[in-house]
Design a protein around this motif. Structure first.
Motif, PDB file in Angstrom:
ATOM      1  N   UNK A  56       0.812  -1.227   0.000  1.00 36.02           N
ATOM      2  CA  UNK A  56       0.000   0.000   0.000  1.00 36.02           C
ATOM      3  C   UNK A  56       0.840   1.269   0.000  1.00 36.02           C
ATOM      4  N   UNK A  57       1.979   1.237  -0.680  1.00 37.01           N
ATOM      5  CA  UNK A  57       2.820   2.415  -0.801  1.00 37.01           C
ATOM      6  C   UNK A  57       3.689   2.700   0.399  1.00 37.01           C
ATOM      7  N   UNK A  58       3.685   1.809   1.366  1.00 33.98           N
ATOM      8  CA  UNK A  58       4.507   2.017   2.567  1.00 33.98           C
ATOM      9  C   UNK A  58       5.931   1.536   2.300  1.00 33.98           C
ATOM     10  N   UNK A  59       6.890   2.203   2.905  1.00 30.17           N
ATOM     11  CA  UNK A  59       8.310   1.949   2.633  1.00 30.17           C
ATOM     12  C   UNK A  59       8.975   0.957   3.589  1.00 30.17           C
ATOM     13  N   UNK A  60       8.349   0.602   4.685  1.00 30.80           N
ATOM     14  CA  UNK A  60       9.015  -0.202   5.714  1.00 30.80           C
ATOM     15  C   UNK A  60       9.587  -1.504   5.151  1.00 30.80           C
ATOM     16  N   UNK A  77      14.245  -4.763   3.205  1.00 29.61           N
ATOM     17  CA  UNK A  77      14.830  -5.645   2.205  1.00 29.61           C
ATOM     18  C   UNK A  77      16.129  -5.054   1.656  1.00 29.61           C
ATOM     19  N   UNK A  78      16.121  -3.781   1.300  1.00 27.96           N
ATOM     20  CA  UNK A  78      17.328  -3.144   0.761  1.00 27.96           C
ATOM     21  C   UNK A  78      18.455  -3.137   1.794  1.00 27.96           C
ATOM     22  N   UNK A  79      18.115  -2.903   3.047  1.00 26.91           N
ATOM     23  CA  UNK A  79      19.143  -2.931   4.088  1.00 26.91           C
ATOM     24  C   UNK A  79      19.708  -4.340   4.266  1.00 26.91           C
TER      25      UNK A  79
END
Length: 134
Positions: free
Chosen positions: A73-77, A82-84
């Motif tokens: 839903x557009x949230x970045x958490x 994952x990127x970290x």
């Protein structure tokens, strides 16, 4: 095997085996994800190579973009986690290539943004590898 293909295989193997990455996206690491690939996942993006020869050594510096994808839903958490995890798995990783030699691998940076659909978030992890070619 070319140095680029060998490097991609090394990165793929490292990400699939890493517990932090696996906890978020299991083994969903793709060269070319299908349109119906389940989220979250990591895909290989563009790469570029700069020759980096020294006396008696044929070398290259290869920069690879790894794309982290989430649809929460557009949230970045989730995509940030994952990127970290990808960064932690790859930054200063000293794994061995089979034909060529990995001199150094490091993560240069991470960017995050929302895709135009406003529900997909995207993280771009830029990885640089110095390789001595055989």
């Amino acid at each position: 095997m070319t140095a680029s293909n060998e490097l991609q295989a090394l990165i793929y193997g490292r990400l699939v085996a890493d517990p932090g990455v696996h906890a978020i996206c299991a083994d969903r690491i793709y060269d070319a994800p299908s349109k119906d690939a389940p989220f979250p996942y990591v895909s290989f993006g563009p790469s570029d190579v700069v020759e980096d020869d020294a006396e008696c050594i044929t070398g290259r510096t290869e920069t690879i973009q790894l794309d982290c994808w989430s649809r929460t839903s557009g949230k970045f958490k989730e995509v940030k986690s994952l990127a970290d995890a990808v960064k932690k798995a790859l930054h200063k990783y000293d794994g061995a290539l089979t034909v060529n030699a990995l001199v150094q691998m490091r993560v240069l940076g991470i960017r995050f943004f929302k895709d135009p659909d406003n529900i997909t978030t995207h993280g771009v992890v830029t990885v640089e590898a110095m390789i001595e070619e055989n």
